[in-house]
Scaffold this motif. Structure first.
Motif, PDB file in Angstrom:
ATOM      1  N   UNK A   1       0.863  -1.118  -0.058  1.00 35.70           N
ATOM      2  CA  UNK A   1       0.146  -0.147   0.049  1.00 35.70           C
ATOM      3  C   UNK A   1       0.723   1.233   0.032  1.00 35.70           C
ATOM      4  N   UNK A   2       0.263   2.447  -0.287  1.00 34.17           N
ATOM      5  CA  UNK A   2       1.103   3.586  -0.373  1.00 34.17           C
ATOM      6  C   UNK A   2       1.715   3.970   1.319  1.00 34.17           C
TER       7      UNK A   2
ATOM      8  N   UNK B   1      10.493  -0.891  -3.230  1.00 34.57           N
ATOM      9  CA  UNK B   1       9.036  -0.586  -3.298  1.00 34.57           C
ATOM     10  C   UNK B   1       8.647   0.938  -2.940  1.00 34.57           C
ATOM     11  N   UNK B   2       7.693   1.495  -3.363  1.00 33.63           N
ATOM     12  CA  UNK B   2       7.262   2.821  -3.182  1.00 33.63           C
ATOM     13  C   UNK B   2       6.560   3.051  -1.795  1.00 33.63           C
ATOM     14  N   UNK B   3       7.075   3.884  -1.196  1.00 33.05           N
ATOM     15  CA  UNK B   3       6.208   4.501   0.156  1.00 33.05           C
ATOM     16  C   UNK B   3       6.072   5.880   0.132  1.00 33.05           C
ATOM     17  N   UNK B   4       4.964   6.490   0.402  1.00 31.11           N
ATOM     18  CA  UNK B   4       4.645   8.035   0.504  1.00 31.11           C
ATOM     19  C   UNK B   4       5.400   8.548  -0.748  1.00 31.11           C
ATOM     20  N   UNK B   5       4.937   8.026  -1.882  1.00 34.19           N
ATOM     21  CA  UNK B   5       5.685   8.549  -3.090  1.00 34.19           C
ATOM     22  C   UNK B   5       7.041   8.390  -3.585  1.00 34.19           C
ATOM     23  N   UNK B   6       7.871   7.777  -2.688  1.00 32.10           N
ATOM     24  CA  UNK B   6       9.301   7.685  -2.644  1.00 32.10           C
ATOM     25  C   UNK B   6       9.655   6.345  -2.827  1.00 32.10           C
ATOM     26  N   UNK B   7      10.686   6.003  -3.561  1.00 30.41           N
ATOM     27  CA  UNK B   7      11.117   4.620  -3.368  1.00 30.41           C
ATOM     28  C   UNK B   7      12.146   4.132  -2.611  1.00 30.41           C
ATOM     29  N   UNK B   8      11.870   3.091  -1.565  1.00 29.82           N
ATOM     30  CA  UNK B   8      12.866   2.602  -0.666  1.00 29.82           C
ATOM     31  C   UNK B   8      13.289   1.088  -0.965  1.00 29.82           C
ATOM     32  N   UNK B   9      14.518   1.010  -0.564  1.00 30.23           N
ATOM     33  CA  UNK B   9      15.026  -0.373  -1.194  1.00 30.23           C
ATOM     34  C   UNK B   9      14.941  -1.346   0.212  1.00 30.23           C
TER      35      UNK B   9
END
Length: 363
Positions: free
Chosen positions: A42-43, A73-81
């Protein structure tokens, strides 16, 4: 007898999972054992595990690489490793998605999650033990891992199977295939442990090869903690004369590479002819600059690591690097376990290594 085998490869281990499935299908003349899965997010960063087929009454093998930092993966509009924590959470999600319907669940986790946090030294967490207890609670019947940092961690879960597999056979195959001039005797070859924790691995290999061992003792500064560990002050060597000998340094992992380079430097300063490195897991978490420089300076000749964890493309292009493919061995392990056959010859392949060495010496 009905073939009840099923395999789930999480995204972190999907490439290897496809090849392992293909090998098993060829051996068993079957079409497919691989069950697709996904862990959509989810976002907010939260996720859920989903499988596309029933696993009811299946002998299920779930494979994961907790070190695969190439996924995002995307979280809060940003990509996380994705971190090891993220991969472990996804593993648990997939186990839960099976709804307790599988006849038996085996987790194939080549690099044991939090394996380096296996014992308490001060007021700190015991993450590896907690992980194993969680898997036991979730109904996992067996865990297959490779070259555990400390095999005694199996004592945490005495009622489930923990198979700690040695990749010594594959290292021997790769090494003796790459080099045709290795003299396997006490006067020309020595296995070396870079620290006291690697001694058991080195003793096993040296015993099978019929050569001597050496060991480095890490002197640490226990008054300070840097990047989660006590910094090493010096490496002190315990062993025989290395002058003119080939040396093989054996360890479970290469992280930053700093320690292994220091060990190689000391080995070369003692007159070693060539230095080879066997490391089950090549993490190379600080890049390759130090290793490139060490290779240019002639401190080591070749690094052998397995494909049990994610391999950076840059690594595969290095002149000094040799990748050891473990896919077929994992397929053999799954095949053996599914048929309820003995694992002894696969966990410690002493007989096959001796046969390989004998054949090499006759050439």
């Amino acid at each position: 007898m009905k073939d009840n085998l099923a395999i789930i490869a999480l995204e972190s281990f999907q490439e290897q999972g496809i090849k392992i499935n293909s090998t098993l299908c060829k051996w068993r003349e079957s079409e497919n054992y691989l069950i697709p899965c996904k862990c959509p997010r989810f976002s907010s960063g939260e996720a859920k595990g989903m499988i596309s087929e029933s696993v009811r009454d299946k002998d299920l093998y779930i494979m994961v690489d907790v070190c695969n930092n190439s996924l995002r993966y995307k979280m809060d509009g940003e990509m996380n490793r994705m971190s090891p924590d993220d991969h472990y959470q996804d593993l648990k999600r997939i186990i839960v998605a099976c709804n307790g319907n599988a006849a038996r669940i085996t987790v194939v986790m080549p690099f044991m999650y939090e394996g380096r946090q296996h014992r308490k030294v001060t007021r700190e967490s015991l993450d590896c033990a907690i992980m194993l207890k969680e898997l036991e609670f979730l109904g996992v019947n067996r865990v297959v891992t490779f070259d555990a940092h400390d095999p005694r961690i199996a004592n945490v879960v005495p009622l489930i199977g923990l198979e700690n597999v040695s990749p010594a056979l594959q290292f021997t195959q790769g090494f003796l295939t790459e080099y045709e001039d290795i003299q396997i005797d006490k006067d020309h070859l020595m296995f070396i442990a870079p620290d006291e924790g690697a001694t058991e691995r080195v003793v096993f290999l040296a015993s099978v090869y019929g050569v001597n061992i050496g060991m480095f003792y890490k002197r640490r500064d226990y008054s300070n903690i840097v990047d989660g560990t006590n910094p090493i002050i010096a490496h002190d060597f315990c062993g025989g004369d290395l002058n003119g000998m080939d040396a093989i340094v054996v360890d479970d992992m290469i992280a930053s590479g700093g320690s292994i380079i220091d060990v190689c430097k000391q080995i070369k300063s003692r007159g070693a002819r060539r230095v080879f490195i066997f490391s089950t897991f090549g993490l190379f978490s600080s890049g390759f600059e130090k290793l490139d420089k060490a290779y240019e300076e002639g401190l080591f000749d070749r690094i052998f690591t397995t494909n049990l964890v994610y391999q950076k493309k840059e690594l595969l292009e290095k002149e000094y690097y040799c990748s050891i493919n473990m896919n077929r061995y994992i397929a053999a392990i799954i095949d053996n376990l599914n048929k309820n056959e003995s694992m002894q010859a696969l966990v410690k392949p002493e007989k096959r290594i001796k046969e390989m060495i004998a054949s090499y010496l006759k050439q």
